[in-house]
Motif scaffolding. Structure first.
Motif, PDB file in Angstrom:
ATOM      1  N   LEU A   1       0.812  -1.221   0.000  1.00 19.42           N
ATOM      2  CA  LEU A   1       0.000   0.000   0.000  1.00 19.42           C
ATOM      3  C   LEU A   1       0.846   1.271   0.000  1.00 19.42           C
ATOM      4  O   LEU A   1       0.369   2.329  -0.406  1.00 19.42           O
TER       5      LEU A   1
ATOM      6  N   PHE B   1      -7.185   1.567   3.893  1.00 22.18           N
ATOM      7  CA  PHE B   1      -7.848   0.485   3.167  1.00 22.18           C
ATOM      8  C   PHE B   1      -9.062  -0.004   3.948  1.00 22.18           C
ATOM      9  O   PHE B   1     -10.135  -0.213   3.384  1.00 22.18           O
TER      10      PHE B   1
ATOM     11  N   LEU C   1      -6.868  -1.241  -4.781  1.00 20.86           N
ATOM     12  CA  LEU C   1      -6.275  -1.721  -3.529  1.00 20.86           C
ATOM     13  C   LEU C   1      -6.655  -3.171  -3.255  1.00 20.86           C
ATOM     14  O   LEU C   1      -5.849  -3.931  -2.705  1.00 20.86           O
TER      15      LEU C   1
END
Length: 141
Positions: free
Chosen positions: A17, A27, A95
């Motif tokens: 990330l 997230f 993501l």
């Protein structure tokens, strides 16, 4: 061993990330908003197990990037409503792909059967540490 593996997996995901200049906590917030509905900020914090004061800081970055929007409730100005914007939905999809790649790296060398068994066993372990059945264990946010 479980704690070491969990820590290594968390660090690997955090590294994945980092390329997006986000943290796993961001997230988690985006995933918490994935239904596209407005959520009261306080309820979102509670459902994610995040202290409300920490959620404010996480939301700040997401709002600044145009991923999330926040507004006052029309019925109660003390209540802040948050929801995922279209740009946030697209970022969340990206993501999720990163999370999948991170999990594939983590489970490389395991067969499909091995992965299913690992999930089953981890489910049991997770259930052993959950505060209440079906509730996330307390996190240090």
């Amino acid at each position: 061993m479980i704690a070491s593996v969990g820590n290594a997996a968390a660090l690997a995901f955090e590294s994945a990330l980092a390329a997006e200049d986000l943290h796993p906590r961001h997230f988690a917030v985006l995933r918490g908003l994935r239904d596209g509905e407005e959520h009261a900020q306080q309820q979102l914090a509670s459902s994610l197990g995040i202290p409300a004061s920490r959620l404010v800081g996480l939301l700040y970055l997401l709002i600044e990037r145009g991923l999330v929007e926040r507004r006052e409730s029309p019925s109660d100005a003390r209540v802040k409503l948050v929801r995922l914007r279209e740009k946030g939905r697209l970022e969340l999809e990206k993501l999720i792909r990163l999370a999948g790649a991170s999990e594939r790296q983590l489970t490389a060398g395991l067969t499909g059967e091995d992965k299913a068994e690992l999930r089953r066993l981890l489910g049991i372990v997770y259930g052993n540490v959950a505060v209440e059945p079906g509730v996330r264990p307390a996190r240090a946010w």
